[in-house]
Design an enzyme around this catalytic site. Sequence first.
Site, PDB file in Angstrom:
ATOM      1  N   GLU A  32       0.841  -1.202   0.000  1.00 39.72           N
ATOM      2  CA  GLU A  32       0.000   0.000   0.000  1.00 39.72           C
ATOM      3  C   GLU A  32       0.874   1.249   0.000  1.00 39.72           C
ATOM      4  O   GLU A  32       1.862   1.325   0.728  1.00 39.72           O
ATOM      5  CB  GLU A  32      -0.899  -0.017   1.236  1.00 39.72           C
ATOM      6  CG  GLU A  32      -2.278   0.514   0.971  1.00 39.72           C
ATOM      7  CD  GLU A  32      -3.053  -0.330  -0.041  1.00 39.72           C
ATOM      8  OE1 GLU A  32      -3.176   0.136  -1.199  1.00 39.72           O
ATOM      9  OE2 GLU A  32      -3.516  -1.406   0.317  1.00 39.72           O
ATOM     10  N   HIS A  33       0.501   2.202  -0.867  1.00 38.91           N
ATOM     11  CA  HIS A  33       1.273   3.435  -1.044  1.00 38.91           C
ATOM     12  C   HIS A  33       2.675   3.125  -1.573  1.00 38.91           C
ATOM     13  O   HIS A  33       3.608   3.910  -1.375  1.00 38.91           O
ATOM     14  CB  HIS A  33       1.328   4.255   0.256  1.00 38.91           C
ATOM     15  CG  HIS A  33       0.000   4.871   0.607  1.00 38.91           C
ATOM     16  ND1 HIS A  33      -0.459   6.026   0.018  1.00 38.91           N
ATOM     17  CD2 HIS A  33      -0.980   4.471   1.447  1.00 38.91           C
ATOM     18  CE1 HIS A  33      -1.653   6.322   0.504  1.00 38.91           C
ATOM     19  NE2 HIS A  33      -1.998   5.387   1.372  1.00 38.91           N
ATOM     20  N   ASP A  35       2.836   2.020  -4.922  1.00 39.33           N
ATOM     21  CA  ASP A  35       2.745   2.120  -6.395  1.00 39.33           C
ATOM     22  C   ASP A  35       3.416   3.391  -6.922  1.00 39.33           C
ATOM     23  O   ASP A  35       4.199   3.332  -7.863  1.00 39.33           O
ATOM     24  CB  ASP A  35       1.291   2.007  -6.877  1.00 39.33           C
ATOM     25  CG  ASP A  35       0.345   3.018  -6.250  1.00 39.33           C
ATOM     26  OD1 ASP A  35       0.723   3.657  -5.245  1.00 39.33           O
ATOM     27  OD2 ASP A  35      -0.779   3.168  -6.757  1.00 39.33           O
ATOM     28  N   GLY A 120     -17.417   3.172  -5.369  1.00 36.60           N
ATOM     29  CA  GLY A 120     -16.774   4.039  -4.394  1.00 36.60           C
ATOM     30  C   GLY A 120     -16.376   3.349  -3.101  1.00 36.60           C
ATOM     31  O   GLY A 120     -16.100   4.009  -2.106  1.00 36.60           O
ATOM     32  N   GLY A 122     -13.725   1.350  -2.870  1.00 35.17           N
ATOM     33  CA  GLY A 122     -12.302   1.012  -2.906  1.00 35.17           C
ATOM     34  C   GLY A 122     -12.028  -0.330  -3.563  1.00 35.17           C
ATOM     35  O   GLY A 122     -10.910  -0.834  -3.507  1.00 35.17           O
ATOM     36  N   SER A 126     -14.385   1.648 -10.757  1.00 30.40           N
ATOM     37  CA  SER A 126     -14.024   2.506 -11.898  1.00 30.40           C
ATOM     38  C   SER A 126     -13.164   1.748 -12.909  1.00 30.40           C
ATOM     39  O   SER A 126     -13.447   1.772 -14.104  1.00 30.40           O
ATOM     40  CB  SER A 126     -13.331   3.787 -11.430  1.00 30.40           C
ATOM     41  OG  SER A 126     -12.162   3.506 -10.690  1.00 30.40           O
ATOM     42  N   GLU A 158      -8.569   7.318 -17.047  1.00 26.96           N
ATOM     43  CA  GLU A 158      -8.973   7.797 -15.714  1.00 26.96           C
ATOM     44  C   GLU A 158      -8.095   8.948 -15.247  1.00 26.96           C
ATOM     45  O   GLU A 158      -8.582   9.914 -14.678  1.00 26.96           O
ATOM     46  CB  GLU A 158      -8.941   6.646 -14.697  1.00 26.96           C
ATOM     47  CG  GLU A 158      -9.477   7.066 -13.342  1.00 26.96           C
ATOM     48  CD  GLU A 158      -9.978   5.914 -12.477  1.00 26.96           C
ATOM     49  OE1 GLU A 158     -10.241   4.819 -13.003  1.00 26.96           O
ATOM     50  OE2 GLU A 158     -10.094   6.125 -11.258  1.00 26.96           O
ATOM     51  N   ASP A 170      -5.033  -0.986 -10.693  1.00 28.85           N
ATOM     52  CA  ASP A 170      -6.439  -1.358 -10.818  1.00 28.85           C
ATOM     53  C   ASP A 170      -6.768  -1.927 -12.206  1.00 28.85           C
ATOM     54  O   ASP A 170      -7.322  -3.015 -12.306  1.00 28.85           O
ATOM     55  CB  ASP A 170      -7.346  -0.168 -10.494  1.00 28.85           C
ATOM     56  CG  ASP A 170      -7.127   0.357  -9.081  1.00 28.85           C
ATOM     57  OD1 ASP A 170      -6.302  -0.226  -8.347  1.00 28.85           O
ATOM     58  OD2 ASP A 170      -7.777   1.343  -8.711  1.00 28.85           O
TER      59      ASP A 170
HETATM   60  P1  ADP Z   1     -14.012   2.815  -6.813  1.00 31.73           P
HETATM   61  O1  ADP Z   1     -13.257   2.638  -8.073  1.00 31.73           O
HETATM   62  O2  ADP Z   1     -13.208   2.536  -5.615  1.00 31.73           O
HETATM   63  O3  ADP Z   1     -15.294   2.050  -6.796  1.00 31.73           O
HETATM   64  P2  ADP Z   1     -14.108   5.523  -7.750  1.00 31.73           P
HETATM   65  O4  ADP Z   1     -14.503   6.792  -7.099  1.00 31.73           O
HETATM   66  O5  ADP Z   1     -12.739   5.402  -8.296  1.00 31.73           O
HETATM   67  O6  ADP Z   1     -14.407   4.349  -6.701  1.00 31.73           O
HETATM   68  O7  ADP Z   1     -15.100   5.211  -8.947  1.00 31.73           O
HETATM   69  C1  ADP Z   1     -16.497   5.263  -8.765  1.00 31.73           C
HETATM   70  C2  ADP Z   1     -17.136   5.980  -9.942  1.00 31.73           C
HETATM   71  O8  ADP Z   1     -16.977   5.188 -11.143  1.00 31.73           O
HETATM   72  C3  ADP Z   1     -18.630   6.139  -9.790  1.00 31.73           C
HETATM   73  O9  ADP Z   1     -18.948   7.300  -9.052  1.00 31.73           O
HETATM   74  C4  ADP Z   1     -19.074   6.252 -11.249  1.00 31.73           C
HETATM   75  O10 ADP Z   1     -18.821   7.548 -11.753  1.00 31.73           O
HETATM   76  C5  ADP Z   1     -18.134   5.294 -11.944  1.00 31.73           C
HETATM   77  N1  ADP Z   1     -18.744   3.968 -12.050  1.00 31.73           N
HETATM   78  C6  ADP Z   1     -18.289   2.825 -11.496  1.00 31.73           C
HETATM   79  N2  ADP Z   1     -19.098   1.788 -11.777  1.00 31.73           N
HETATM   80  C7  ADP Z   1     -20.084   2.279 -12.553  1.00 31.73           C
HETATM   81  C8  ADP Z   1     -21.262   1.724 -13.180  1.00 31.73           C
HETATM   82  N3  ADP Z   1     -21.578   0.431 -13.069  1.00 31.73           N
HETATM   83  N4  ADP Z   1     -22.033   2.535 -13.914  1.00 31.73           N
HETATM   84  C9  ADP Z   1     -21.727   3.839 -14.043  1.00 31.73           C
HETATM   85  N5  ADP Z   1     -20.669   4.421 -13.475  1.00 31.73           N
HETATM   86  C10 ADP Z   1     -19.853   3.665 -12.723  1.00 31.73           C
HETATM   87 MG    MG Z   2     -11.526   3.742  -8.644  1.00 32.14          MG
END
Ligand code: ADP
Ligand code: MG
Length: 382
Positions: A32-33, A35, A120, A122, A126, A158, A170
């Site tokens: 962790e931390h 990368d 969101g 973790g 995304s 991203e 990721d």
């Molecule tokens: P994590 O990757 O940890 O889940 P992030 O903040 O990096 O959190 O990414 C979350 C964002 O990615 C969401 O707010 C949305 O914008 C986008 N996202 C993720 N999955 C989807 C989905 N199935 N449909 C639409 N947008 C998504």
């Molecule tokens: Mg993410």
Amino acid sequence: MTEDALRREFGDRFGREPRVSRAPGRVNLIGEHTDYNDGFVLPIAIGMSTRVAFAPVPGRELIVRSTAFPQADVRLAVGGDRARRGDWSDYVQGVLWSLEAASVRVPAAALWIDSDVPLGAGLSSSASLEVAVGGALLALAEHSMPGEELALACQRAESEFVGTRCGIMDPFASRLGRDGAALLLDCRSRQLTAVAMPPAVEVLIVHSGVRHDLAAGEYNRRRSECETAVGVLQALDPRVGSLRDVDPSLLERARGRLGRVGYRRARHVVGENTRVLAFVEDLRAVDLEAAGRRLFASHASLRDDYDVSCAELDALVEIARGQEAVLGARLTGGGFGGCTVNLVRAGHGPLVGDRIAAEYERRAGRRPERWITRAAPGATVD
Ligand code: ADP
Ligand code: MG
């Protein structure tokens, strides 16, 4: 929704059978931390994934919809100029932008997205979205691309298009995950090595239910603290390009010049890189107790030297430590909230998860969500 339901709804709307692209979320076991310090990480792809049903349609647009945001369809021009819309569709557009920059000619198409990766939390919803969309767009364009290249295109999407700081872990884990294996990723060389997960363990992820506001600011501050430490260490040894290059003896020699905070930050990164490699050796030797102890040590270092834990994460780790079937536990992700990752004896995940949840609820007043997973395969398209 099930994949069959997704296919059916798509078929009802567009009158044709879609293909489906899938990509999993991920959890980082250790590292962790490290990368952004050119070091090592060890994620697994998890059993939850994003699925994209897709088929070409007439016109000049991508018609995109997600069950996570059930408003009107989003329409994105293919082959044109791009502007961010400031919503979730930027992840889709970012991948389109990234692939078009790599000379991939994407035709007009419909993309319907559904995911069981919590957003969101973790667990990298995304990257799973980006990689699943990337797989769909490549298939539509009839363009083949090595997995590493697609993962890098998603990372660019991203970091450069959406504008979120993120590393290569990721999308690499999502695209290149291996069934039953963790992925040792060297963030400097980008070399990937599969490390078999012993069948005697499973992974329990527990969500603290909090995310403290500090997270983004402190993350940037840690990065700059590391850069400052590198400058100090470089003056002692010009071969140091990043904290990856620092060994414990150099660190001790530099202690006085680094200052208290710089020294502790550097000590975490140097120790964490060593722990990742040692954890890999523990897995190979199937020394599960030793592997578990490294996870607890990683947590202590993140808490005491790197200062990125919080009371809720510490509580989850301490509660886990009291469970006989838990081999090790630590915060995973950037810290200040989010999830812990627990290495648990196979078959015990559900019971241990319930016990941790009950005790955490008693202390913190909220019942944590949790997921049990094994190392899952990476992205597929069919
Ligand atoms: P994590 O990757 O940890 O889940 P992030 O903040 O990096 O959190 O990414 C979350 C964002 O990615 C969401 O707010 C949305 O914008 C986008 N996202 C993720 N999955 C989807 C989905 N199935 N449909 C639409 N947008 C998504
Ligand atoms: Mg993410």
